[in-house]
Design a protein around this motif. Structure first.
Motif, PDB file in Angstrom:
ATOM      1  N   SER A  10      -3.336  -8.127  12.745  1.00 17.95           N
ATOM      2  CA  SER A  10      -3.035  -9.467  12.242  1.00 17.95           C
ATOM      3  C   SER A  10      -4.135 -10.474  12.570  1.00 17.95           C
ATOM      4  O   SER A  10      -4.066 -11.629  12.141  1.00 17.95           O
ATOM      5  CB  SER A  10      -1.699  -9.972  12.809  1.00 17.95           C
ATOM      6  OG  SER A  10      -1.742 -10.011  14.229  1.00 17.95           O
ATOM      7  N   TYR A  33       0.746  -5.378  15.320  1.00 16.39           N
ATOM      8  CA  TYR A  33       0.511  -6.815  15.397  1.00 16.39           C
ATOM      9  C   TYR A  33       1.560  -7.446  16.302  1.00 16.39           C
ATOM     10  O   TYR A  33       2.636  -6.880  16.525  1.00 16.39           O
ATOM     11  CB  TYR A  33       0.568  -7.450  14.008  1.00 16.39           C
ATOM     12  CG  TYR A  33       1.921  -7.350  13.339  1.00 16.39           C
ATOM     13  CD1 TYR A  33       2.857  -8.374  13.460  1.00 16.39           C
ATOM     14  CD2 TYR A  33       2.271  -6.226  12.592  1.00 16.39           C
ATOM     15  CE1 TYR A  33       4.106  -8.280  12.864  1.00 16.39           C
ATOM     16  CE2 TYR A  33       3.518  -6.127  11.988  1.00 16.39           C
ATOM     17  CZ  TYR A  33       4.423  -7.160  12.127  1.00 16.39           C
ATOM     18  OH  TYR A  33       5.660  -7.053  11.537  1.00 16.39           O
ATOM     19  N   ARG A  34       1.233  -8.625  16.819  1.00 12.17           N
ATOM     20  CA  ARG A  34       2.203  -9.324  17.675  1.00 12.17           C
ATOM     21  C   ARG A  34       3.106 -10.227  16.843  1.00 12.17           C
ATOM     22  O   ARG A  34       4.322 -10.163  16.945  1.00 12.17           O
ATOM     23  CB  ARG A  34       1.470 -10.145  18.739  1.00 12.17           C
ATOM     24  CG  ARG A  34       2.444 -10.835  19.702  1.00 12.17           C
ATOM     25  CD  ARG A  34       1.743 -11.562  20.823  1.00 12.17           C
ATOM     26  NE  ARG A  34       2.701 -12.143  21.751  1.00 12.17           N
ATOM     27  CZ  ARG A  34       2.376 -12.888  22.803  1.00 12.17           C
ATOM     28  NH1 ARG A  34       1.093 -13.127  23.059  1.00 12.17           N
ATOM     29  NH2 ARG A  34       3.297 -13.374  23.585  1.00 12.17           N
ATOM     30  N   ASN A  35       2.492 -11.091  16.023  1.00 12.80           N
ATOM     31  CA  ASN A  35       3.259 -12.018  15.193  1.00 12.80           C
ATOM     32  C   ASN A  35       2.861 -11.855  13.734  1.00 12.80           C
ATOM     33  O   ASN A  35       1.685 -11.731  13.407  1.00 12.80           O
ATOM     34  CB  ASN A  35       3.008 -13.472  15.634  1.00 12.80           C
ATOM     35  CG  ASN A  35       3.467 -13.735  17.053  1.00 12.80           C
ATOM     36  OD1 ASN A  35       4.594 -13.423  17.415  1.00 12.80           O
ATOM     37  ND2 ASN A  35       2.585 -14.303  17.869  1.00 12.80           N
ATOM     38  N   SER A  36       3.857 -11.870  12.857  1.00 10.23           N
ATOM     39  CA  SER A  36       3.574 -11.763  11.437  1.00 10.23           C
ATOM     40  C   SER A  36       2.864 -13.021  10.939  1.00 10.23           C
ATOM     41  O   SER A  36       3.084 -14.124  11.454  1.00 10.23           O
ATOM     42  CB  SER A  36       4.874 -11.555  10.657  1.00 10.23           C
ATOM     43  OG  SER A  36       4.615 -11.345   9.293  1.00 10.23           O
ATOM     44  N   SER A  54       5.442  -4.497  14.808  1.00  8.32           N
ATOM     45  CA  SER A  54       5.289  -5.624  15.710  1.00  8.32           C
ATOM     46  C   SER A  54       5.410  -5.134  17.156  1.00  8.32           C
ATOM     47  O   SER A  54       6.415  -4.523  17.526  1.00  8.32           O
ATOM     48  CB  SER A  54       6.353  -6.685  15.437  1.00  8.32           C
ATOM     49  OG  SER A  54       6.257  -7.740  16.366  1.00  8.32           O
ATOM     50  N   ASP A  56       4.303  -6.252  21.394  1.00 10.04           N
ATOM     51  CA  ASP A  56       3.811  -7.236  22.351  1.00 10.04           C
ATOM     52  C   ASP A  56       3.067  -6.472  23.447  1.00 10.04           C
ATOM     53  O   ASP A  56       3.685  -5.798  24.274  1.00 10.04           O
ATOM     54  CB  ASP A  56       4.961  -8.038  22.941  1.00 10.04           C
ATOM     55  CG  ASP A  56       4.490  -9.149  23.878  1.00 10.04           C
ATOM     56  OD1 ASP A  56       3.268  -9.209  24.162  1.00 10.04           O
ATOM     57  OD2 ASP A  56       5.330  -9.945  24.320  1.00 10.04           O
TER      58      ASP A  56
END
Length: 247
Positions: A10, A33-36, A54, A56
């Motif tokens: 991302s 990815y962490r945040n969309s 997703s 973390d």
């Protein structure tokens, strides 16, 4: 068919590498990815992107089997690209406990865990692989004022990767790093900052992703253990750190 697993898809760099690889029909891509964001929405439309997850990295328990068990047999070669990082430029007296945890986790501990888990898993499954990480200009080129924490993590990752490369030497597998200087990510400050440095201008995104995609597409065993600098001659971040902290 080959598989590329991208941690940090991302980010602008991870996304751009994925999009470039999608032009080549020989790849499938899995992205972490962490945040969309808009990049993730764009990649969801690509047929060659087979999975987006997703995670973390501050708490993620890395288990390649959960991602690959059903599909690992379908691929001849697998590349794991770690493209996550945290820039830090703080005087030592201002570094907080949370900063130490965040920078060292994302910049060193997480890529070490990713490398360790995937190498074990892919070796157990008899797969050829390469592990590529991106980082900033490594602190090993000299101590940089205000960059102590960042320098420590980049230096540690570079030396860890070289050690792992020596372990796998002769196997046909590859561990390499790309140490990236200042490039244009659309930052408001970047052009003004670079005009005050020896390089005068930032590198373009295209100049950064081209050699990385080349290595992914055509794995070159000569790069096992290499730390490749993409910096247009910028030696380290000393001048940039001085300017950034003075603001």
């Amino acid at each position: 068919m080959n598989l590329v697993i991208i941690y940090g898809i991302s980010s602008l760099l991870g996304f751009s590498i994925a999009k470039k690889l999608c032009e080549n029909q020989q790849f499938h891509i899995i992205g972490m990815y962490r945040n969309s964001n808009d990049y993730i929405e764009d990649l969801n439309k690509e047929q060659q992107v087979i999975k987006l997850m997703s995670v973390d990295l501050l708490s993620h328990d890395i288990k390649p089997s959960q991602i690959l068990d059903d599909i690992v047999h379908e691929y001849d070669n697998i590349t794991v690209l770690y493209s996550c990082g945290v820039w830090n430029h703080s005087p030592v007296i201002k570094i907080t406990k949370n900063e130490i945890e965040h920078v060292t986790r994302i910049g060193f501990r997480a890529p070490v865990e990713v490398m360790s888990r995937y190498i074990q898993y892919l070796d157990d499954n008899g797969k050829k692989w390469q592990f590529i990480a991106t980082t900033g200009l490594a602190g090993e080129k000299g101590a940089v004022k205000y960059n102590g924490l960042y320098n420590a993590t980049t230096t540690a990752l570079c030396n860890f990767a070289r050690s792992v490369a020596s372990e796998v030497s002769g196997s046909g597998n590859i561990v390499c790093l790309y140490s990236i200087g200042l490039f244009d990510k659309g930052q408001e400050y970047i052009n003004n900052l670079c005009r005050q440095l020896t390089i005068q201008r930032p590198l373009s995104l295209e100049k950064i992703i081209e050699p990385i995609c080349q290595q992914i597409t055509y794995p070159n065993i000569a790069f096992n253990g290499a730390v490749v600098e993409l910096s247009d001659g910028l030696f380290n971040y000393q001048e940039a750190a001085n300017i950034m902290v003075s603001k």
